[in-house]
Design a protein around this motif. Structure first.
Motif, PDB file in Angstrom:
ATOM      1  N   GLY A  51      33.416  65.901 134.847  1.00 15.00           N
ATOM      2  CA  GLY A  51      33.031  67.065 135.644  1.00 15.00           C
ATOM      3  C   GLY A  51      32.090  66.722 136.789  1.00 15.00           C
ATOM      4  O   GLY A  51      31.483  67.610 137.373  1.00 15.00           O
ATOM      5  N   THR A  52      31.965  65.445 137.146  1.00 17.05           N
ATOM      6  CA  THR A  52      31.084  65.091 138.254  1.00 17.05           C
ATOM      7  C   THR A  52      31.859  64.877 139.542  1.00 17.05           C
ATOM      8  O   THR A  52      31.281  64.617 140.584  1.00 17.05           O
ATOM      9  CB  THR A  52      30.248  63.837 137.943  1.00 17.05           C
ATOM     10  OG1 THR A  52      31.118  62.793 137.552  1.00 17.05           O
ATOM     11  CG2 THR A  52      29.276  64.116 136.828  1.00 17.05           C
ATOM     12  N   ASN A  63      37.789  68.721 125.245  1.00 14.40           N
ATOM     13  CA  ASN A  63      37.393  69.462 124.037  1.00 14.40           C
ATOM     14  C   ASN A  63      37.586  70.963 124.222  1.00 14.40           C
ATOM     15  O   ASN A  63      36.760  71.766 123.802  1.00 14.40           O
ATOM     16  CB  ASN A  63      35.936  69.155 123.675  1.00 14.40           C
ATOM     17  CG  ASN A  63      35.801  67.771 123.059  1.00 14.40           C
ATOM     18  OD1 ASN A  63      36.703  67.309 122.370  1.00 14.40           O
ATOM     19  ND2 ASN A  63      34.697  67.106 123.343  1.00 14.40           N
ATOM     20  N   LEU A  65      37.387  72.705 126.923  1.00 13.89           N
ATOM     21  CA  LEU A  65      36.622  73.339 127.999  1.00 13.89           C
ATOM     22  C   LEU A  65      36.926  72.669 129.336  1.00 13.89           C
ATOM     23  O   LEU A  65      37.181  71.470 129.389  1.00 13.89           O
ATOM     24  CB  LEU A  65      35.118  73.215 127.732  1.00 13.89           C
ATOM     25  CG  LEU A  65      34.554  73.940 126.516  1.00 13.89           C
ATOM     26  CD1 LEU A  65      33.115  73.513 126.286  1.00 13.89           C
ATOM     27  CD2 LEU A  65      34.645  75.446 126.710  1.00 13.89           C
ATOM     28  N   GLU A  68      34.699  71.505 134.974  1.00 15.77           N
ATOM     29  CA  GLU A  68      34.159  72.047 136.220  1.00 15.77           C
ATOM     30  C   GLU A  68      33.367  73.327 135.987  1.00 15.77           C
ATOM     31  O   GLU A  68      32.435  73.621 136.721  1.00 15.77           O
ATOM     32  CB  GLU A  68      35.286  72.324 137.221  1.00 15.77           C
ATOM     33  CG  GLU A  68      35.481  71.156 138.138  1.00 15.77           C
ATOM     34  CD  GLU A  68      36.531  71.396 139.187  1.00 15.77           C
ATOM     35  OE1 GLU A  68      36.624  72.506 139.727  1.00 15.77           O
ATOM     36  OE2 GLU A  68      37.266  70.435 139.470  1.00 15.77           O
ATOM     37  N   HIS A  70      32.199  74.178 132.782  1.00 12.04           N
ATOM     38  CA  HIS A  70      31.293  74.010 131.635  1.00 12.04           C
ATOM     39  C   HIS A  70      30.787  72.582 131.564  1.00 12.04           C
ATOM     40  O   HIS A  70      30.716  72.002 130.475  1.00 12.04           O
ATOM     41  CB  HIS A  70      32.001  74.372 130.324  1.00 12.04           C
ATOM     42  CG  HIS A  70      32.384  75.819 130.235  1.00 12.04           C
ATOM     43  ND1 HIS A  70      33.475  76.336 130.876  1.00 12.04           N
ATOM     44  CD2 HIS A  70      31.789  76.849 129.609  1.00 12.04           C
ATOM     45  CE1 HIS A  70      33.552  77.639 130.632  1.00 12.04           C
ATOM     46  NE2 HIS A  70      32.535  77.975 129.881  1.00 12.04           N
ATOM     47  N   GLY A  71      30.464  72.019 132.738  1.00 10.10           N
ATOM     48  CA  GLY A  71      30.053  70.610 132.806  1.00 10.10           C
ATOM     49  C   GLY A  71      28.999  70.226 131.777  1.00 10.10           C
ATOM     50  O   GLY A  71      29.215  69.303 130.973  1.00 10.10           O
ATOM     51  N   PRO A  72      27.848  70.898 131.753  1.00 12.85           N
ATOM     52  CA  PRO A  72      26.800  70.488 130.807  1.00 12.85           C
ATOM     53  C   PRO A  72      27.277  70.509 129.354  1.00 12.85           C
ATOM     54  O   PRO A  72      26.996  69.580 128.598  1.00 12.85           O
ATOM     55  CB  PRO A  72      25.695  71.523 131.058  1.00 12.85           C
ATOM     56  CG  PRO A  72      25.865  71.897 132.493  1.00 12.85           C
ATOM     57  CD  PRO A  72      27.361  71.908 132.710  1.00 12.85           C
ATOM     58  N   GLU A  73      28.022  71.532 128.984  1.00 16.16           N
ATOM     59  CA  GLU A  73      28.496  71.641 127.610  1.00 16.16           C
ATOM     60  C   GLU A  73      29.511  70.539 127.289  1.00 16.16           C
ATOM     61  O   GLU A  73      29.479  69.932 126.216  1.00 16.16           O
ATOM     62  CB  GLU A  73      29.125  73.029 127.412  1.00 16.16           C
ATOM     63  CG  GLU A  73      29.262  73.441 125.970  1.00 16.16           C
ATOM     64  CD  GLU A  73      29.782  74.873 125.842  1.00 16.16           C
ATOM     65  OE1 GLU A  73      29.637  75.652 126.807  1.00 16.16           O
ATOM     66  OE2 GLU A  73      30.354  75.188 124.788  1.00 16.16           O
ATOM     67  N   ARG A  75      29.769  67.596 128.768  1.00 17.11           N
ATOM     68  CA  ARG A  75      29.141  66.268 128.787  1.00 17.11           C
ATOM     69  C   ARG A  75      28.214  66.040 127.599  1.00 17.11           C
ATOM     70  O   ARG A  75      27.888  64.891 127.287  1.00 17.11           O
ATOM     71  CB  ARG A  75      28.379  66.066 130.100  1.00 17.11           C
ATOM     72  CG  ARG A  75      29.303  65.922 131.294  1.00 17.11           C
ATOM     73  CD  ARG A  75      28.570  65.463 132.529  1.00 17.11           C
ATOM     74  NE  ARG A  75      27.614  66.431 133.022  1.00 17.11           N
ATOM     75  CZ  ARG A  75      27.887  67.403 133.891  1.00 17.11           C
ATOM     76  NH1 ARG A  75      29.101  67.514 134.383  1.00 17.11           N
ATOM     77  NH2 ARG A  75      26.951  68.236 134.285  1.00 17.11           N
ATOM     78  N   ALA A  76      27.804  67.109 126.930  1.00 16.05           N
ATOM     79  CA  ALA A  76      26.926  66.940 125.764  1.00 16.05           C
ATOM     80  C   ALA A  76      27.588  66.056 124.706  1.00 16.05           C
ATOM     81  O   ALA A  76      26.907  65.347 123.969  1.00 16.05           O
ATOM     82  CB  ALA A  76      26.573  68.301 125.178  1.00 16.05           C
ATOM     83  N   VAL A  80      29.188  58.200 128.869  1.00 13.60           N
ATOM     84  CA  VAL A  80      29.818  57.717 130.096  1.00 13.60           C
ATOM     85  C   VAL A  80      29.282  56.335 130.469  1.00 13.60           C
ATOM     86  O   VAL A  80      28.079  56.156 130.635  1.00 13.60           O
ATOM     87  CB  VAL A  80      29.580  58.699 131.263  1.00 13.60           C
ATOM     88  CG1 VAL A  80      30.185  58.148 132.548  1.00 13.60           C
ATOM     89  CG2 VAL A  80      30.161  60.068 130.947  1.00 13.60           C
ATOM     90  N   TYR A 103      17.617  63.815 128.895  1.00 15.94           N
ATOM     91  CA  TYR A 103      18.529  64.611 129.735  1.00 15.94           C
ATOM     92  C   TYR A 103      19.521  65.405 128.877  1.00 15.94           C
ATOM     93  O   TYR A 103      20.053  66.413 129.311  1.00 15.94           O
ATOM     94  CB  TYR A 103      19.311  63.719 130.722  1.00 15.94           C
ATOM     95  CG  TYR A 103      18.450  62.898 131.652  1.00 15.94           C
ATOM     96  CD1 TYR A 103      17.170  63.316 132.026  1.00 15.94           C
ATOM     97  CD2 TYR A 103      18.913  61.694 132.177  1.00 15.94           C
ATOM     98  CE1 TYR A 103      16.383  62.556 132.869  1.00 15.94           C
ATOM     99  CE2 TYR A 103      18.137  60.933 133.034  1.00 15.94           C
ATOM    100  CZ  TYR A 103      16.870  61.361 133.372  1.00 15.94           C
ATOM    101  OH  TYR A 103      16.107  60.607 134.213  1.00 15.94           O
ATOM    102  N   PHE A 104      19.770  64.889 127.668  1.00 20.07           N
ATOM    103  CA  PHE A 104      20.643  65.635 126.746  1.00 20.07           C
ATOM    104  C   PHE A 104      19.851  66.668 125.947  1.00 20.07           C
ATOM    105  O   PHE A 104      20.403  67.337 125.082  1.00 20.07           O
ATOM    106  CB  PHE A 104      21.325  64.679 125.762  1.00 20.07           C
ATOM    107  CG  PHE A 104      22.465  63.896 126.357  1.00 20.07           C
ATOM    108  CD1 PHE A 104      23.711  64.481 126.537  1.00 20.07           C
ATOM    109  CD2 PHE A 104      22.293  62.577 126.749  1.00 20.07           C
ATOM    110  CE1 PHE A 104      24.758  63.760 127.082  1.00 20.07           C
ATOM    111  CE2 PHE A 104      23.338  61.855 127.302  1.00 20.07           C
ATOM    112  CZ  PHE A 104      24.578  62.444 127.474  1.00 20.07           C
TER     113      PHE A 104
END
Ligand SMILES: Nc1ncnc2c1ncn2[C@@H]1O[C@H](COP(=O)(O)OP(=O)(O)O)[C@@H](O)[C@H]1O
Ligand SMILES: [Mg+2]
Lengths: 306, 274
Positions: A51-52, A63, A65, A68, A70-73, A75-76, A80, A103-104
């Motif tokens: 999503g970056t 998963n 989602l 774009e 729900h990027g934070p959710e 990437r949790a 990477v 950051y998480f």
């Protein structure tokens, strides 16, 4: 259950179609590879999964989602490893791991012991307080990989993970990744090394110019697009190409590279014997099993590494 | 999982879900960690820049100039005249540097934000955390400079303390706009345009001499510039004098900050997600 579902995924940079209508699925626990030469669109695909990088068109679910929206959710649960290390040069090795965990949103009580565990994993315990700039290339790579594990991701995105590692470190890393896979972690690996793809991946997408040119397990791809064996012949750079026509009937097919000819056949030794019997004496000859490199060569007429 | 797929988050909620995990605090935590490890000379040098200006121009030139007419028609020393203007200018310069050069460098070269954005952080968290850190540095400098000029006797009112929050307001307005503009840049050279705009603004915004030195048309133009409002506001606070214009200056910066933050927010995804 699919971890990733990409449909007609497309990324256009000004006028370049970096990723061009690519569709694929990755199942939970699978070890999935994107194989292709430089510029094939592998890294761009990886960035879209995280999503970056914003896609131009197509749909993508990670998963379940959209990264774009729900990027934070999304990437949790991702780890990477980018193609080029982007460690925090203003922090030491240990703090790189701890801050990344922050950051998480993870607490220090979890991160302090976790950082020691990961430093050990990366064989960097003695370098814990060293500034990142003072680490060697291989050490930085290992730290980047360790960092990606700080949130115990269920999906690991590895963009050319072993570039810059020596052969021993590569094998150690493959072994570690294998163990993660056994624990149920889904691996998504890009590489332009065929041996890496063969070692790590259950299933591969072969990419070229942003498009999928083939898909399957390493063994199935070799079986489908290549013969079992390859006879490599070197006659000297000036004679190689001249002899292609003459050798045409000896093998199922022939690829001419600048420095050698590749004859695709089920029985390399037998063909070599016939070539010799015909009075053609190659400077060197080699019979080997077909690899993914051959698959790529047969599909595109070019080598993976140029 | 299926419930997640069909869940609809309207408007602001959806935007937040796409761009934030509400964890700007971690970015700020990283900022403080770096400051603690940092070479203190770097921080101290940023503080000395306006002090050197003040000493050379205020004391040096001031000896030639003597007194000047300050807010409310009072005669004040030349050093007292330019000190608040230098504080406003340094708040502007610091904020612009942090939101343009610094952001661009961390984005394209150090790849710091690339690392951050591979985690649960969203672009809003990174932007908010970094702007907070820029304001924190601005706060340190503003406190230091205010203490220096107060101890030199260049302020005549306790209202001078209000220069510190006003310096932060000025910094916020410039930082938000700076960050939004950075989203349009692709090379370092393009950032020179910002400096080309800032230097004349510093020279002409009644920082070093009164605006009345210029023809009237020019005065009207200068009055549209943000730095002029910042300079005048600071100057009024330093002597504790105000009139109707004070509210105008303050409103200008509140509006600039609100619009700047809105602008930066719109450009956020373009800046951080390519
Ligand atoms: N940010 C970018 N802007 C413009 N072009 C890009 C950008 N990133 C990648 N590209 C181009 O997109 C193509 C695919 O790049 P990439 O995904 O990095 O390929 P790979 O990882 O397979 O080597 C390349 O031609 C590359 O030059
Ligand atoms: Mg790449």
């Amino acid at each position: 259950m699919s971890v990733i579902e990409a449909t007609q995924l497309t990324k256009v940079y000004s006028d370049l179609r970096a990723v061009d209508a690519v569709s694929f699925r990755v199942a939970t626990g699978e070890s999935f590879g994107l194989l292709g030469p430089n510029g094939a669109g592998k890294s761009t695909t990886m960035r879209m999964i995280g999503g970056t990088s914003l896609r131009t068109s197509g749909t993508l679910l990670v998963n379940g989602l959209d990264p774009e929206t729900h990027g934070p959710e999304v990437r949790a649960s991702l780890g990477v490893v980018p193609q080029t290390d982007n460690l925090d040069t203003e922090l030491n090795a240990r703090d790189n791991l701890i801050m990344y965990g922050r950051y998480f949103g993870l607490p220090y009580s979890y991160l302090r012991p976790k950082a020691e565990e990961l430093l050990q994993f990366a064989q960097l315990s003695e370098k814990a307080t060293e500034k990142v700039d003072n680490l060697s290339g291989g050490m930085k790579r290992r730290l980047t990989i360790a960092r990606a594990l700080v949130n115990e991701p269920s999906v690991l995105l590895l963009d050319e993970p072993t570039t810059g590692l020596d052969p021993q470190a590569r094998h150690i890393l493959w072994d570690r990744l294998f163990r993660l896979k056994e624990q149920g972690v889904t691996l998504i690996v890009t590489t332009h090394f065929m041996d890496e793809a063969e070692q790590l991946c259950d299933r591969l997408l072969v990419m070229d110019h942003g498009q999928i040119v083939a898909e399957g397990s390493p063994a199935a791809l070799i079986q489908q697009y290549s013969t079992r064996e390859v006879l490599e012949l070197r006659f000297g750079s000036d004679r190689n190409v001249a002899l292609v026509e003459r050798l045409r009937g000896y093998a199922d097919s022939i690829e001419a590279l600048p420095d050698r000819l590749l004859l695709y056949t089920a029985d390399g030794e037998a063909v070599l014997a016939r070539v010799r019997a015909d009075g053609l004496d190659p400077v060197t000859s080699l019979v080997r099993r077909a690899s993914l490199e051959d698959v790529f060569l047969r599909l595109t007429g070019r080598s993976l590494i140029d | 999982m299926t419930t997640k797929l069909i869940r609809i988050r309207p408007g602001v909620g959806a935007w937040m879900a796409a761009n934030s995990s509400g964890n700007a605090g971690a970015v700020i935590g990283r900022g403080f960690k770096v400051i603690r490890n940092q070479n203190w000379m770097i921080i101290v040098s940023g503080f000395f820049e306006p002090v050197f200006y003040l000493l050379s121009m205020g004391i040096g030139l001031g000896a030639l100039i003597g007194t000047v007419t300050g807010p409310g028609g009072h005669q004040i020393s030349y050093a007292a005249y330019i000190a608040p203007a230098l504080l406003a200018t340094s708040a502007m310069n610091g904020a612009i540097y942090d939101s343009t050069w610094n952001v661009f460098f961390k984005l394209r070269f150090a790849k710091l934000y690339e690392g951050m954005l591979a985690t649960s952080l969203g672009p809003l968290d990174v932007a908010a955390g970094e702007i907070f850190m820029a304001l924190f540095r601005g706060f340190l400098y503003a406190v230091g400079f205010t203490v220096v000029i107060a101890s030199m006797g260049l302020t005549t009112s306790w209202w001078a303390l209000a220069m510190i929050p006003v310096a932060l307001l000025i910094a916020l307005g410039f930082a938000a706009i700076g960050m939004a503009l950075t989203s349009y840049f692709t090379t370092f050279q393009q950032m020179d345009w910002i400096n080309i705009a800032l230097l004349p603004m510093f020279m002409f915004s009644a920082t070093l001499f009164p605006i009345e030195a210029f023809p009237e048309v020019m005065q009207w133009f200068i009055m549209t510039l943000p730095l002029w409002h910042g300079v005048e506001l600071m100057r009024q606070l330093s002597v504790g004098h105000w009139d109707a214009s004070t509210a105008v200056h303050l409103t200008y910066f509140v509006a600039m900050s609100v619009l700047g933050v809105a602008f930066a927010t719109r450009r956020l995804r373009t800046l951080f997600l390519r």
